[in-house]
Motif scaffolding. Structure first.
Motif, mmCIF file in Angstrom:
data_model
loop_
_atom_site.group_PDB
_atom_site.id
_atom_site.type_symbol
_atom_site.label_atom_id
_atom_site.label_comp_id
_atom_site.label_asym_id
_atom_site.label_seq_id
_atom_site.Cartn_x
_atom_site.Cartn_y
_atom_site.Cartn_z
ATOM 1 N N ARG A 83 0.817 -1.218 0.000
ATOM 2 C CA ARG A 83 0.000 0.000 0.000
ATOM 3 C C ARG A 83 0.844 1.259 0.000
ATOM 4 O O ARG A 83 0.298 2.354 -0.042
ATOM 5 C CB ARG A 83 -0.805 -0.005 1.294
ATOM 6 C CG ARG A 83 -2.293 -0.147 1.134
ATOM 7 C CD ARG A 83 -2.829 -0.211 2.549
ATOM 8 N NE ARG A 83 -4.187 0.165 2.624
ATOM 9 C CZ ARG A 83 -5.187 -0.713 2.604
ATOM 10 N NH1 ARG A 83 -4.952 -1.989 2.488
ATOM 11 N NH2 ARG A 83 -6.410 -0.280 2.712
ATOM 12 N N THR A 84 2.147 1.098 0.089
ATOM 13 C CA THR A 84 3.073 2.241 -0.010
ATOM 14 C C THR A 84 4.247 1.772 -0.868
ATOM 15 O O THR A 84 4.456 0.555 -1.041
ATOM 16 C CB THR A 84 3.632 2.642 1.377
ATOM 17 O OG1 THR A 84 4.400 1.544 1.887
ATOM 18 C CG2 THR A 84 2.544 3.003 2.374
ATOM 19 N N LEU A 85 5.000 2.742 -1.363
ATOM 20 C CA LEU A 85 6.175 2.361 -2.158
ATOM 21 C C LEU A 85 7.155 1.543 -1.329
ATOM 22 O O LEU A 85 7.739 0.577 -1.823
ATOM 23 C CB LEU A 85 6.866 3.616 -2.699
ATOM 24 C CG LEU A 85 6.264 4.174 -3.988
ATOM 25 C CD1 LEU A 85 6.920 5.499 -4.345
ATOM 26 C CD2 LEU A 85 6.389 3.182 -5.145
ATOM 27 N N ALA A 86 7.305 1.913 -0.053
ATOM 28 C CA ALA A 86 8.235 1.162 0.812
ATOM 29 C C ALA A 86 7.785 -0.298 0.931
ATOM 30 O O ALA A 86 8.617 -1.214 0.913
ATOM 31 C CB ALA A 86 8.310 1.813 2.190
ATOM 32 N N GLN A 87 6.477 -0.522 1.031
ATOM 33 C CA GLN A 87 5.970 -1.909 1.114
ATOM 34 C C GLN A 87 6.199 -2.646 -0.206
ATOM 35 O O GLN A 87 6.540 -3.836 -0.216
ATOM 36 C CB GLN A 87 4.483 -1.918 1.468
ATOM 37 C CG GLN A 87 4.190 -1.445 2.887
ATOM 38 C CD GLN A 87 2.703 -1.397 3.201
ATOM 39 O OE1 GLN A 87 1.895 -2.049 2.543
ATOM 40 N NE2 GLN A 87 2.332 -0.629 4.216
ATOM 41 N N ALA A 88 6.005 -1.959 -1.321
ATOM 42 C CA ALA A 88 6.203 -2.609 -2.629
ATOM 43 C C ALA A 88 7.665 -3.011 -2.798
ATOM 44 O O ALA A 88 7.969 -4.103 -3.297
ATOM 45 C CB ALA A 88 5.768 -1.667 -3.749
ATOM 46 N N GLU A 89 8.558 -2.135 -2.374
ATOM 47 C CA GLU A 89 9.984 -2.450 -2.501
ATOM 48 C C GLU A 89 10.361 -3.600 -1.566
ATOM 49 O O GLU A 89 11.138 -4.480 -1.936
ATOM 50 C CB GLU A 89 10.817 -1.196 -2.210
ATOM 51 C CG GLU A 89 10.758 -0.219 -3.386
ATOM 52 C CD GLU A 89 11.224 1.203 -3.047
ATOM 53 O OE1 GLU A 89 11.121 2.066 -3.927
ATOM 54 O OE2 GLU A 89 11.669 1.436 -1.892
ATOM 55 N N ALA A 90 9.785 -3.599 -0.366
ATOM 56 C CA ALA A 90 10.054 -4.692 0.577
ATOM 57 C C ALA A 90 9.550 -6.018 -0.002
ATOM 58 O O ALA A 90 10.215 -7.052 0.123
ATOM 59 C CB ALA A 90 9.381 -4.407 1.922
ATOM 60 N N LEU A 91 8.397 -5.991 -0.648
ATOM 61 C CA LEU A 91 7.848 -7.214 -1.249
ATOM 62 C C LEU A 91 8.778 -7.717 -2.357
ATOM 63 O O LEU A 91 9.056 -8.921 -2.442
ATOM 64 C CB LEU A 91 6.448 -6.933 -1.807
ATOM 65 C CG LEU A 91 5.751 -8.098 -2.502
ATOM 66 C CD1 LEU A 91 5.490 -9.251 -1.520
ATOM 67 C CD2 LEU A 91 4.428 -7.637 -3.121
ATOM 68 N N ASP A 92 9.258 -6.810 -3.165
ATOM 69 C CA ASP A 92 10.172 -7.212 -4.240
ATOM 70 C C ASP A 92 11.436 -7.861 -3.679
ATOM 71 O O ASP A 92 11.972 -8.800 -4.273
ATOM 72 C CB ASP A 92 10.563 -6.003 -5.097
ATOM 73 C CG ASP A 92 9.465 -5.628 -6.082
ATOM 74 O OD1 ASP A 92 8.524 -6.424 -6.248
ATOM 75 O OD2 ASP A 92 9.539 -4.532 -6.669
ATOM 76 N N GLU A 93 11.895 -7.342 -2.549
ATOM 77 C CA GLU A 93 13.106 -7.922 -1.937
ATOM 78 C C GLU A 93 12.811 -9.273 -1.309
ATOM 79 O O GLU A 93 13.638 -10.176 -1.304
ATOM 80 C CB GLU A 93 13.653 -6.994 -0.856
ATOM 81 C CG GLU A 93 14.519 -5.895 -1.436
ATOM 82 C CD GLU A 93 15.030 -4.957 -0.359
ATOM 83 O OE1 GLU A 93 15.213 -5.405 0.792
ATOM 84 O OE2 GLU A 93 15.215 -3.780 -0.685
ATOM 85 N N LEU A 94 11.615 -9.381 -0.766
ATOM 86 C CA LEU A 94 11.212 -10.582 -0.042
ATOM 87 C C LEU A 94 10.971 -11.762 -0.978
ATOM 88 O O LEU A 94 11.353 -12.894 -0.685
ATOM 89 C CB LEU A 94 9.914 -10.216 0.691
ATOM 90 C CG LEU A 94 9.121 -11.224 1.450
ATOM 91 C CD1 LEU A 94 9.911 -11.584 2.689
ATOM 92 C CD2 LEU A 94 7.775 -10.622 1.850
ATOM 93 N N LEU A 95 10.335 -11.478 -2.116
ATOM 94 C CA LEU A 95 9.867 -12.574 -2.967
ATOM 95 C C LEU A 95 10.946 -13.472 -3.543
ATOM 96 O O LEU A 95 10.755 -14.686 -3.577
ATOM 97 C CB LEU A 95 8.970 -12.033 -4.079
ATOM 98 C CG LEU A 95 7.583 -11.640 -3.589
ATOM 99 C CD1 LEU A 95 6.728 -11.181 -4.757
ATOM 100 C CD2 LEU A 95 6.909 -12.794 -2.864
ATOM 101 N N PRO A 96 12.057 -12.928 -4.006
ATOM 102 C CA PRO A 96 13.047 -13.855 -4.564
ATOM 103 C C PRO A 96 13.458 -14.944 -3.575
ATOM 104 O O PRO A 96 13.805 -16.050 -3.956
ATOM 105 C CB PRO A 96 14.223 -12.935 -4.901
ATOM 106 C CG PRO A 96 13.578 -11.612 -5.153
ATOM 107 C CD PRO A 96 12.426 -11.545 -4.181
ATOM 108 N N ARG A 97 13.326 -14.614 -2.263
ATOM 109 C CA ARG A 97 13.691 -15.620 -1.262
ATOM 110 C C ARG A 97 12.676 -16.762 -1.206
ATOM 111 O O ARG A 97 12.941 -17.822 -0.681
ATOM 112 C CB ARG A 97 13.779 -14.964 0.131
ATOM 113 C CG ARG A 97 15.139 -14.359 0.364
ATOM 114 C CD ARG A 97 15.218 -13.763 1.744
ATOM 115 N NE ARG A 97 15.295 -12.317 1.640
ATOM 116 C CZ ARG A 97 14.827 -11.467 2.529
ATOM 117 N NH1 ARG A 97 14.240 -11.910 3.605
ATOM 118 N NH2 ARG A 97 14.947 -10.198 2.346
ATOM 119 N N ILE A 98 11.464 -16.516 -1.714
ATOM 120 C CA ILE A 98 10.474 -17.597 -1.722
ATOM 121 C C ILE A 98 10.128 -17.975 -3.162
ATOM 122 O O ILE A 98 9.008 -18.339 -3.471
ATOM 123 C CB ILE A 98 9.208 -17.232 -0.919
ATOM 124 C CG1 ILE A 98 8.531 -15.987 -1.477
ATOM 125 C CG2 ILE A 98 9.506 -17.071 0.545
ATOM 126 C CD1 ILE A 98 7.115 -15.807 -0.975
ATOM 127 N N GLY A 99 11.077 -17.859 -4.051
ATOM 128 C CA GLY A 99 10.821 -18.238 -5.447
ATOM 129 C C GLY A 99 10.988 -17.032 -6.345
ATOM 130 O O GLY A 99 11.938 -16.276 -6.181
#
Ligand code: AP5
Ligand code: MG
Length: 191
Positions: free
Chosen positions: A91-107
């Protein structure tokens, strides 16, 4: 269907929760709603819930750190490894960037961001109608308008964020629930 890591974006009342439930059933992946998780924390009076309650009641956003931690924990669970429908996160740019960083770790990263587009006045009516049924603390006219202001200010910029990654697909949300679901499924087929 190729897209299984899906972000649903849309203003308050756009139909994110309604459509996420339909999609979760149709695709067989979990519906992950940070709003639902936060409301459960408020109801259970956990430390996060006690912190979040006043912020949610005012229609403002709970802090990025808290929400990112909740999403990270949920997406690490087994059932989310084959995919998920994110409703209300990021819901914020900071959350979107965190999601992008998080996802490669789960695929791999997300496959598609579906944005449900709606008209503000129709949505205020929808949410006031829901208030009669569900009694959500933030479904009163003043707070609904504040949630919409917060959406325009902090969340709408994510449209450009995902457009820039060629992941954005926009779906009109003003038809019936079934019409919107069909449009979303068609977009996912094409994603
Ligand atoms: P959240 O729970 O995410 O609420 P919201 O974004 O305000 O959206 P709603 O749940 O109100 O609407 P919806 O789009 O899900 O629509 P729905 O399907 O219910 O967040 C609540 C709060 O939690 C935030 O304000 C914030 O404080 C906090 N929070 C959550 N996530 C956060 C994050 N990532 N960061 C920081 N803070 C966060 O539909 C609405 C109504 O319309 C329903 O009654 C439904 O039955 C009806 N309806 C749906 N589709 C149709 C249709 N096609 N035709 C007619 N009626 C329809
Ligand atoms: Mg919802």
């Amino acid at each position: 269907m190729s897209a299984t890591k899906i972000v649903l974006l849309g203003a308050p009342g756009a139909g994110k929760g309604t459509q996420a439930a339909v999609l979760a059933e149709a695709i067989g992946i979990p519906h992950v709603s940070t709003g639902d998780m936060l409301r459960a924390a408020v109801a259970a009076e956990t430390p996060v819930g006690l912190k979040a309650k006043a912020v949610m009641d005012a229609g403002h956003l709970v802090g990025d750190d808290i929400v990112i931690a909740i999403a990270r924990e949920r997406l690490a669970e087994g059932d989310a490894q084959k995919g998920f429908i994110l409703d209300g996160f990021p819901r914020t740019l900071a959350q979107a960037e965190a999601l992008d960083e998080l996802l490669p770790r789960i695929g791999s990263g997300i496959d598609c961001c579906l944005a449900i587009t709606v008209q503000t006045e129709a949505i205020v009516k929808r949410l006031l109608a829901r208030a009669e049924i569900e009694g959500r603390a933030d479904d009163n006219e003043e707070t609904i308008r504040e949630r919409m202001r917060v959406y325009d200010d902090q969340t709408a910029p994510l449209l450009d964020y995902y457009r820039g990654q060629s992941l954005l697909r926009e779906v009109p949300g003003m038809g019936s629930v079934e019409e919107v679901s069909s449009a979303i499924l068609a977009e996912l087929e094409a994603a």
